[in-house]
Design an enzyme around this catalytic site. Sequence first.
Site, PDB file in Angstrom:
ATOM      1  N   SER A  50      31.904 -35.641  -2.111  1.00 42.45           N
ATOM      2  CA  SER A  50      33.160 -35.981  -2.780  1.00 42.45           C
ATOM      3  C   SER A  50      33.946 -37.036  -2.016  1.00 42.45           C
ATOM      4  CB  SER A  50      34.024 -34.726  -2.918  1.00 42.45           C
ATOM      5  OG  SER A  50      34.504 -34.311  -1.647  1.00 42.45           O
ATOM      6  N   GLY A  51      33.609 -37.226  -0.737  1.00 43.81           N
ATOM      7  CA  GLY A  51      34.369 -38.134   0.104  1.00 43.81           C
ATOM      8  C   GLY A  51      35.414 -37.429   0.928  1.00 43.81           C
ATOM      9  N   GLY A  52      35.602 -36.116   0.681  1.00 44.87           N
ATOM     10  CA  GLY A  52      36.551 -35.343   1.451  1.00 44.87           C
ATOM     11  C   GLY A  52      35.955 -34.884   2.778  1.00 44.87           C
ATOM     12  N   VAL A  53      36.749 -34.188   3.564  1.00 44.67           N
ATOM     13  CA  VAL A  53      36.327 -33.754   4.896  1.00 44.67           C
ATOM     14  C   VAL A  53      35.121 -32.832   4.814  1.00 44.67           C
ATOM     15  CG1 VAL A  53      37.039 -32.516   6.974  1.00 44.67           C
ATOM     16  CG2 VAL A  53      38.689 -33.938   5.744  1.00 44.67           C
ATOM     17  N   ASP A  54      35.176 -31.834   3.941  1.00 44.49           N
ATOM     18  CA  ASP A  54      34.165 -30.784   3.926  1.00 44.49           C
ATOM     19  C   ASP A  54      32.781 -31.303   3.562  1.00 44.49           C
ATOM     20  OD1 ASP A  54      36.486 -29.327   4.307  1.00 44.49           O
ATOM     21  OD2 ASP A  54      36.663 -28.836   2.177  1.00 44.49           O
ATOM     22  N   SER A  55      32.696 -31.999   2.432  1.00 38.96           N
ATOM     23  CA  SER A  55      31.385 -32.488   2.001  1.00 38.96           C
ATOM     24  C   SER A  55      30.865 -33.564   2.939  1.00 38.96           C
ATOM     25  CB  SER A  55      31.444 -33.011   0.563  1.00 38.96           C
ATOM     26  OG  SER A  55      32.279 -34.146   0.457  1.00 38.96           O
ATOM     27  N   SER A  56      31.763 -34.348   3.539  1.00 38.53           N
ATOM     28  CA  SER A  56      31.336 -35.403   4.460  1.00 38.53           C
ATOM     29  C   SER A  56      30.731 -34.808   5.732  1.00 38.53           C
ATOM     30  CB  SER A  56      32.514 -36.309   4.821  1.00 38.53           C
ATOM     31  OG  SER A  56      33.025 -36.958   3.671  1.00 38.53           O
ATOM     32  N   GLY A 111      45.467  -2.285   4.614  1.00 33.02           N
ATOM     33  CA  GLY A 111      45.246  -2.240   3.171  1.00 33.02           C
ATOM     34  C   GLY A 111      46.428  -1.620   2.466  1.00 33.02           C
ATOM     35  N   CYS A 113      46.277  -0.452  11.209  1.00 32.08           N
ATOM     36  CA  CYS A 113      47.102   0.059  10.115  1.00 32.08           C
ATOM     37  C   CYS A 113      46.300   1.008   9.225  1.00 32.08           C
ATOM     38  CB  CYS A 113      47.716  -1.096   9.330  1.00 32.08           C
ATOM     39  SG  CYS A 113      49.090  -0.579   8.263  1.00 32.08           S
ATOM     40  N   TYR A 114      45.925   0.593   8.013  1.00 31.25           N
ATOM     41  CA  TYR A 114      45.093   1.441   7.158  1.00 31.25           C
ATOM     42  C   TYR A 114      43.818   1.815   7.897  1.00 31.25           C
ATOM     43  CZ  TYR A 114      42.374   2.988   3.082  1.00 31.25           C
ATOM     44  OH  TYR A 114      41.608   3.716   2.204  1.00 31.25           O
ATOM     45  N   LYS A 129      39.103 -24.867   7.555  1.00 30.02           N
ATOM     46  CA  LYS A 129      39.234 -26.325   7.520  1.00 30.02           C
ATOM     47  C   LYS A 129      39.430 -26.920   8.916  1.00 30.02           C
ATOM     48  CE  LYS A 129      40.018 -28.703   4.230  1.00 30.02           C
ATOM     49  NZ  LYS A 129      39.202 -29.579   3.350  1.00 30.02           N
ATOM     50  N   GLU A 147      47.555  -8.859  14.740  1.00 34.43           N
ATOM     51  CA  GLU A 147      47.118 -10.187  14.318  1.00 34.43           C
ATOM     52  C   GLU A 147      48.263 -11.102  13.900  1.00 34.43           C
ATOM     53  OE1 GLU A 147      46.696  -7.596  10.543  1.00 34.43           O
ATOM     54  OE2 GLU A 147      46.717  -7.381  12.717  1.00 34.43           O
ATOM     55  N   HIS A 203      50.314  -4.244  13.472  1.00 27.01           N
ATOM     56  CA  HIS A 203      49.452  -5.387  13.191  1.00 27.01           C
ATOM     57  C   HIS A 203      49.442  -6.355  14.378  1.00 27.01           C
ATOM     58  CE1 HIS A 203      48.504  -4.703   8.907  1.00 27.01           C
ATOM     59  NE2 HIS A 203      49.668  -4.074   8.898  1.00 27.01           N
TER      60      HIS A 203
END
Length: 553
Positions: free
Chosen positions: A251-257, A83, A110-111, A409, A198, A196
Amino acid sequence: MPAESNQKKFPRSPHGCRLAGRSLPDYGVDTSSIVILDFGSQYTQLIARRVREQNVFSVVLPCTASIEEIRSYHPIGIVLSGGPCSVYDADAPPADPAVLALGYPVLGICYGLQYIVHQLGGKVSSASKREYGHAEVNATTDNPLFAGLPATMTAWMSHGDHAEELPPGFRQIAKTSNAVAGIADPDRNIWAVQFHPEVHHTKQGTALLRNFLFGICKATPDWTPEHFIQSTIAAIREKVGESGHAICALSGGVDSSVAAVLVHRAIGDRLTCVFVNNGVLRRNEFFKVQDTMRDKLGLNLVAVDASGRFLAKLAGVTDPETKRKIIGNEFISVFDDEAARILRESAESTEDGEGANVAWLVQGTLYPDVIESSSVKGPSQTIKSHHNVGGLPENMKLKLIEPLRDLFKDEVRRIGRDLQMPEEILQRQPFPGPGLAVRILGEVTPERVSLLQDADDIVVTEIKTAGLYQQIWQSFAVLLPVRSVGVAGDQRTYGYTCAIRAVHSEDGMTADWVPLPYEVLKTISSRISNEVHGITRVVYDITSKPPGTIEWE
């Protein structure tokens, strides 16, 4: 003050899915969750990703999360992020000190290390020599956190404070020439590092995180696509019930499909997908999506042309946040109308006159949407509202089903492949829910929409022709409210400026601009300048995220 500048395995959510922002029960599936408490670090999402890459589910909560909320995820370990603040500041991010006494293994980063020291009776102070960038860390390897790691390693530092005195019960397990780099209290199962692990700059970082996950937390790497799909379907069935109906904002996109296919697997024909033309879609998208969703996925699809009502609401609006909220509200209004229509038509077709109970709205909300819209990241600021999260109205008639809410995604694409969805759908580049409205800076008008549709179609066509479409996270055009003088056929012109944007990204949280080949840029610029009357200048955006965002609004 510290500063922070096609794998089969897949992590499984212990909750299956998220409905209306609440966790669902895990339906008997063994949990293996790591809760990450965010104190505002720019690297927090990398922690979540590194944990998930080990096939262990992780969730990011604000550092202010209650003990009850933390426990609701059945954690086997807790990570305290970095942070930008100092732990001794009056306005330091608040967190419940009881987190350190829950009995779960804790890893401070870290923080997070400084927070542990400060809360448990040690002393944190401003360092005489700050550490930023690469540093040589010397570690003792006779402990579970550094087991199997080299005694000397290169790590990434980003801190201006340091642990001056350790709390009772703690010992130093790593150091640099300037500061304490690692501490541990094995009796309380609390561990912390000043660097860090990560970030990829820390070469042994993944190995250290694996030690924490599997050596200390005893995690099981079993969060797979198959388990995620099964638990999500079970959760949806239980929530919707035997007679409930849902509509999906498609919507036709990946997520909603992917969300639509998951819910269809759960409740079948009791799902109606609604695809709305909001007036700011790409050229011919309204018709292309209908064909794809019906022919390739076999979904029950209703197409609604609401372009007029959306553009009327957007008339005269220039503020991007206002645009997003208008579009979010109008979408919900359309879905409410469709739910009423389904109820009315189903009532007319039954003898008792009782219609379908349409109570649920399915959305393809992803984790980055939640993070950027809801300020999940502790004291971090909200970046922008997404129409399907921060842009939703407060008083909604429909309850939400968001089965992908905890996923990135790339994880969604893996789920889609396990659902045997076509690659042409899964490989589509992301398209913002508010559509071209957030790629038209300033007022959204039919004329400007048409200009951007033509320009954007050229960009996508040439990117595909060059064989770059699937190599790039996102590529598109933006219409700027800047006019400049041009020359066409010896005549003076005065038109808009179009910006081209292409970025590489892993999950949309960070992005690097793509150095498109000059020939591709030349072709795009030439075509737009010659074919799109009203645009006289084309520029290329070479801004990464951060400091910019992927979309311009």
